[in-house]
Design an enzyme around this catalytic site. Structure first.
Site, PDB file in Angstrom:
ATOM      1  N   ASP A  21       0.871  -1.173   0.000  1.00 35.74           N
ATOM      2  CA  ASP A  21       0.000   0.000   0.000  1.00 35.74           C
ATOM      3  C   ASP A  21       0.908   1.223   0.000  1.00 35.74           C
ATOM      4  OD1 ASP A  21      -2.323   1.645   0.287  1.00 35.74           O
ATOM      5  OD2 ASP A  21      -1.844   1.858   2.411  1.00 35.74           O
ATOM      6  N   GLU A  83      -1.305  -1.376  -4.731  1.00 37.37           N
ATOM      7  CA  GLU A  83      -2.471  -0.518  -4.941  1.00 37.37           C
ATOM      8  C   GLU A  83      -2.080   0.668  -5.813  1.00 37.37           C
ATOM      9  OE1 GLU A  83      -5.064   2.424  -2.156  1.00 37.37           O
ATOM     10  OE2 GLU A  83      -5.101   0.305  -1.566  1.00 37.37           O
ATOM     11  N   ASP A 158      -2.593   0.886   7.139  1.00 39.12           N
ATOM     12  CA  ASP A 158      -1.825   0.799   5.902  1.00 39.12           C
ATOM     13  C   ASP A 158      -1.373  -0.648   5.683  1.00 39.12           C
ATOM     14  OD1 ASP A 158      -1.115   3.966   5.419  1.00 39.12           O
ATOM     15  OD2 ASP A 158      -1.154   3.415   7.536  1.00 39.12           O
TER      16      ASP A 158
END
Length: 202
Positions: A21, A83, A158
């Site tokens: 992430d 992501e 996260d």
């Protein structure tokens, strides 16, 4: 939070997926072990790369490359799911986030780890069935799906966002016609010659 370890040995029949992430202050990572018989995913570890003490943007990028490289060296992932940055109004923030993501991707390329990118909405949809789900909802669903103990969840979401990217990819590779299995248009054509017709030129 640095790491939460659940087993480090990978059998030859298993696959390890690294989820990332991207972030400019906190970057999350999570690793899944995909067992083939029966098919299931197990969390190996998750944690964060804390970049808040680095004032200079280039020092942050250097630390991201160093830490992601270290994670790859330690856990030997077969693939990486990351992501994609979402589009926002702040151009400078988007630029910084894109650089952070690119640096993590460069670390994977340096180790010849295949990369798969997923939009935030697609990840949320895959985990919760709702593309607008909150971070809390994503974390809660992952906790149930992967049977993660409360004390292993950590304080930074996260990390669970990164684990969600890895789990999204796990779901994708489990589908026979998943786009993630194609390495480009040429690879798609080679594997689907019965679906591709040649257009006659006038």
């Amino acid at each position: 939070m640095e790491t939460k370890d659940i087993g480090t040995v990978k059998a030859s029949s298993e696959k390890v997926i690294l989820g990332i992430d991207p972030g400019t202050n906190i970057m999350g990572y999570g690793l899944l072990r995909v067992e083939r018989n029966p098919s299931r995913a197990v969390m190996m570890t998750m944690g964060v790369i804390d970049l808040r003490r680095y004032g200079d943007g280039y020092l942050k990028l250097g630390h991201i490359f160093e830490r992601v490289t270290g994670i790859i060296d330690e856990w030997l992932p077969d693939e990486m799911a990351i992501e994609a940055p979402f589009f926002g109004k702040n151009v400078q923030s988007m630029l910084k986030l894109g650089r952070a993501q690119g640096t993590a991707i460069a670390a994977a390329i340096h180790h010849s780890v295949p990369i798969h990118e997923y939009a935030p909405m697609k990840i949320k949809m895959a985990i919760t069935g709702n593309g607008s789900a909150s971070k809390e909802q994503v974390a809660g669903m992952l906790q149930r799906l992967l049977k993660i103990k409360e004390e292993e969840m950590g304080k930074f979401m996260d990390a669970t966002d990164a684990l969600a990217a890895a789990y999204c990819h796990y779901l994708q590779i489990g589908r026979p016609e998943s786009p993630a299995k194609y390495r480009g248009w040429k690879d798609f054509v080679n594997k689907n010659r019965d679906k591709v017709s040649k257009r006659q030129q006038p």
